[in-house]
Design a protein around this motif. Structure first.
Motif, PDB file in Angstrom:
ATOM      1  N   ALA A 105       0.687  -1.259   0.072  1.00 62.08           N
ATOM      2  CA  ALA A 105      -0.092   0.236   0.084  1.00 62.08           C
ATOM      3  C   ALA A 105       0.808   1.467   0.055  1.00 62.08           C
ATOM      4  CB  ALA A 105      -0.784   0.108   1.058  1.00 62.08           C
ATOM      5  N   PHE A 106       2.016   1.108   0.325  1.00 58.82           N
ATOM      6  CA  PHE A 106       3.275   2.418   0.466  1.00 58.82           C
ATOM      7  C   PHE A 106       4.043   2.295  -0.593  1.00 58.82           C
ATOM      8  CE2 PHE A 106       1.320   1.135   4.568  1.00 58.82           C
ATOM      9  CZ  PHE A 106       0.704   2.265   4.945  1.00 58.82           C
ATOM     10  N   ARG A 107       4.270   1.325  -1.463  1.00 59.16           N
ATOM     11  CA  ARG A 107       5.083   1.205  -2.455  1.00 59.16           C
ATOM     12  C   ARG A 107       4.528   0.917  -3.765  1.00 59.16           C
ATOM     13  NH1 ARG A 107      10.097  -0.292  -0.378  1.00 59.16           N
ATOM     14  NH2 ARG A 107      10.018  -0.611   1.799  1.00 59.16           N
ATOM     15  N   ASP A 108       5.346   1.411  -4.938  1.00 63.49           N
ATOM     16  CA  ASP A 108       4.897   0.923  -6.267  1.00 63.49           C
ATOM     17  C   ASP A 108       5.456  -0.372  -6.646  1.00 63.49           C
ATOM     18  OD1 ASP A 108       3.675   3.356  -7.531  1.00 63.49           O
ATOM     19  OD2 ASP A 108       5.661   4.297  -7.635  1.00 63.49           O
ATOM     20  N   PHE A 109       4.431  -1.249  -6.848  1.00 63.44           N
ATOM     21  CA  PHE A 109       4.714  -2.639  -7.222  1.00 63.44           C
ATOM     22  C   PHE A 109       5.520  -2.887  -8.324  1.00 63.44           C
ATOM     23  CE2 PHE A 109       3.441  -7.017  -8.693  1.00 63.44           C
ATOM     24  CZ  PHE A 109       3.960  -7.463  -7.762  1.00 63.44           C
TER      25      PHE A 109
ATOM     26  N   PHE B 154     -14.957  -2.711  -5.722  1.00 61.93           N
ATOM     27  CA  PHE B 154     -14.080  -1.913  -6.309  1.00 61.93           C
ATOM     28  C   PHE B 154     -12.828  -2.430  -6.205  1.00 61.93           C
ATOM     29  CE2 PHE B 154     -11.617   2.192  -6.198  1.00 61.93           C
ATOM     30  CZ  PHE B 154     -11.815   2.588  -7.605  1.00 61.93           C
ATOM     31  N   THR B 155     -12.364  -2.616  -4.983  1.00 60.18           N
ATOM     32  CA  THR B 155     -10.872  -3.344  -4.701  1.00 60.18           C
ATOM     33  C   THR B 155     -10.607  -4.588  -5.867  1.00 60.18           C
ATOM     34  OG1 THR B 155     -11.069  -2.835  -2.678  1.00 60.18           O
ATOM     35  CG2 THR B 155      -9.410  -4.218  -3.149  1.00 60.18           C
ATOM     36  N   TYR B 156     -11.578  -5.296  -6.042  1.00 61.95           N
ATOM     37  CA  TYR B 156     -11.309  -6.415  -6.850  1.00 61.95           C
ATOM     38  C   TYR B 156     -11.056  -5.940  -8.429  1.00 61.95           C
ATOM     39  CZ  TYR B 156     -12.261 -10.552  -9.588  1.00 61.95           C
ATOM     40  OH  TYR B 156     -12.010 -11.721 -10.593  1.00 61.95           O
ATOM     41  N   ARG B 157     -11.936  -5.051  -8.985  1.00 66.63           N
ATOM     42  CA  ARG B 157     -11.788  -4.343  -9.982  1.00 66.63           C
ATOM     43  C   ARG B 157     -10.681  -3.606 -10.291  1.00 66.63           C
ATOM     44  NH1 ARG B 157     -16.990  -4.466 -12.639  1.00 66.63           N
ATOM     45  NH2 ARG B 157     -18.390  -4.473 -10.646  1.00 66.63           N
ATOM     46  N   ILE B 158     -10.201  -3.096  -9.514  1.00 68.06           N
ATOM     47  CA  ILE B 158      -8.759  -2.000  -9.442  1.00 68.06           C
ATOM     48  C   ILE B 158      -7.573  -3.100  -9.312  1.00 68.06           C
ATOM     49  CG2 ILE B 158      -7.588  -0.329  -8.518  1.00 68.06           C
ATOM     50  CD1 ILE B 158      -9.839   0.629 -10.200  1.00 68.06           C
ATOM     51  N   GLY B 159      -7.696  -3.885  -8.096  1.00 63.06           N
ATOM     52  CA  GLY B 159      -6.598  -4.532  -7.838  1.00 63.06           C
ATOM     53  C   GLY B 159      -6.027  -5.901  -8.885  1.00 63.06           C
TER      54      GLY B 159
ATOM     55  N   ILE C 199      -8.260  -7.307 -11.615  1.00 60.73           N
ATOM     56  CA  ILE C 199      -8.682  -7.088 -13.045  1.00 60.73           C
ATOM     57  C   ILE C 199      -7.751  -5.914 -13.577  1.00 60.73           C
ATOM     58  CG2 ILE C 199     -10.449  -6.661 -14.439  1.00 60.73           C
ATOM     59  CD1 ILE C 199     -12.355  -7.789 -12.885  1.00 60.73           C
ATOM     60  N   GLY C 200      -7.581  -4.954 -12.861  1.00 57.09           N
ATOM     61  CA  GLY C 200      -6.752  -3.774 -13.305  1.00 57.09           C
ATOM     62  C   GLY C 200      -5.266  -4.066 -13.148  1.00 57.09           C
ATOM     63  N   PHE C 201      -4.822  -4.876 -12.560  1.00 60.05           N
ATOM     64  CA  PHE C 201      -3.355  -5.178 -12.105  1.00 60.05           C
ATOM     65  C   PHE C 201      -2.781  -3.916 -11.330  1.00 60.05           C
ATOM     66  CE2 PHE C 201      -4.384  -7.680 -15.947  1.00 60.05           C
ATOM     67  CZ  PHE C 201      -3.992  -9.146 -15.471  1.00 60.05           C
ATOM     68  N   GLN C 202      -3.682  -3.182 -10.540  1.00 62.49           N
ATOM     69  CA  GLN C 202      -3.300  -2.036  -9.755  1.00 62.49           C
ATOM     70  C   GLN C 202      -2.996  -2.729  -8.451  1.00 62.49           C
ATOM     71  OE1 GLN C 202      -4.493   1.743 -10.502  1.00 62.49           O
ATOM     72  NE2 GLN C 202      -5.981   0.990 -12.402  1.00 62.49           N
ATOM     73  N   PHE C 203      -2.142  -3.501  -8.077  1.00 68.48           N
ATOM     74  CA  PHE C 203      -1.913  -4.253  -6.862  1.00 68.48           C
ATOM     75  C   PHE C 203      -1.645  -3.222  -5.590  1.00 68.48           C
ATOM     76  CE2 PHE C 203      -0.573  -7.563 -10.004  1.00 68.48           C
ATOM     77  CZ  PHE C 203      -1.656  -8.283  -9.793  1.00 68.48           C
ATOM     78  N   SER C 204      -0.940  -2.371  -5.888  1.00 69.41           N
ATOM     79  CA  SER C 204      -0.537  -1.325  -4.565  1.00 69.41           C
ATOM     80  C   SER C 204      -1.882  -0.795  -4.442  1.00 69.41           C
ATOM     81  CB  SER C 204       0.602  -0.603  -5.224  1.00 69.41           C
ATOM     82  OG  SER C 204       1.771  -0.993  -5.100  1.00 69.41           O
TER      83      SER C 204
END
Length: 330
Positions: A73-77, A285-290, A292-297
């Motif tokens: 949550a505090f880093r660019d994955f 929303f977390t599932y969609r972003i993290g 499906i959207g590969f935005q894990f951080s």
């Protein structure tokens, strides 16, 4: 004067008798260290600790080990650098979530669905337990209890399928009553459908703990109340409710920890393009972003925010309960 009695010298006209001092305790008890006590406990109850070990391992593996990933949550994955190799960005993703145009809509949907489920899901099992407790026949009571908690074991996928079947405007038993209106696509009906189906599925199961508390009531209290002319409602008001009130408070405090943790599976399966404005919650929303959207951080930051808010609710509810009713979980 007996020779066994000794007197001290007279001082100021008063005689002080010499009394023997009682030992404060054995040397072993006074000097025992924490390590020695723990070792003694392990030797006495090693079988119980051995039985506890799988549960401790399970909780540690699935509840505490994954917390190592919260630093995302505090880093660019960076997949090539691992969890700790990404660039530290501080609160960037939290700020991004707060500034997204969907933030207030998502929070509103989450709170509406969660609070409705919390209130109805808290009151309904209490009422059901009080009603079942008034059934005189043990056979009928056991049958009613079994029938009411059986829906709890229906899987989420099957439950949503049943909802779609019952609410179908053409063939559904309930859907036909609304004259062709597709309830699953209605923005006004989504939350009530979620609330009512949650209560129907879990009400009987949640009532078990209240029935267990009611079973501990002294039967002489019922007999004394009946002799004073109390009816069924008076028995419930003055005997049953005070008995289960501490249990109710503890369960309410624990449920406050899931105010914003609306179940992902059911909401996700009930969603469609028409009801999305009222059905998009934090978990979906977390599932969609993290995922499906590969935005894990970004997804990790949203999940951590959700957890922190739930923790605050638990602490606040426990503090208020401790001040008002002197009942708390810590």
């Amino acid at each position: 004067m007996s020779s066994a009695t000794k007197e001290a010298p007279v001082t100021g006209g008063k005689t002080a008798s010499v009394a023997a001092k009682k030992p404060a305790g054995t040397v072993q008890e006074n000097n025992a260290t924490f390590g020695a006590k723990f070792k003694r406990q392990m030797q006495r109850n090693w079988v119980l600790y051995l039985m506890l070990l799988p549960a401790v391992f399970f909780v540690g593996l699935f509840a505490y080990v994954p917390m190592y990933g919260l630093q995302l949550a505090f880093r660019d994955f960076d997949p090539t650098a691992g969890l700790t190799g990404g660039k530290f960005v501080g609160l960037k993703y939290f700020q991004q979530f707060f500034e997204t145009p969907q933030f207030w809509d998502i929070m509103r949907n989450t709170v509406v669905i969660a609070l409705g489920t919390l209130i109805l899901g808290f009151i309904a099992p209490i009422i059901l337990a009080l009603l079942i407790n008034q059934i005189g026949s043990k056979g009928v009571k056991g049958f009613v209890q079994t029938i009411t908690y059986m829906p709890h074991f229906i899987s989420t996928v099957v439950m949503v399928s049943l909802i779609n079947i019952f609410l179908d405007p053409n063939t559904g038993m309930i859907g036909k009553m609304f004259h062709g209106q597709i309830l699953m696509e209605s923005t006004k009906a989504f939350a009530p459908i979620y609330w009512l189906t949650e209560v129907w599925q879990h009400c009987g199961w949640n009532a078990i703990i209240y029935l267990a508390a009611l079973s501990a009531v002294d039967t002489s209290l019922y007999e004394a109340a009946k002799m004073d002319g109390a009816g069924r409602l008076q028995l419930i008001k003055y005997v049953d409710i005070p008995t289960i009130m501490p249990t109710c408070i503890v369960l309410l405090i624990m449920n406050m920890g899931s105010v914003l943790a609306v179940g992902f599976e059911k909401v996700w399966l009930m969603q469609n393009a028409m009801n999305l404005p009222v059905s998009e919650v934090i978990s979906t929303f977390t599932y969609r972003i993290g995922i499906i959207g590969f935005q894990f951080s970004y997804g990790t930051a949203i999940g951590l925010f959700n957890t922190i808010v739930n923790f605050i609710f638990v602490v606040a509810a426990n503090f208020i309960s401790k001040r008002v009713s002197e009942t708390s979980i810590f």
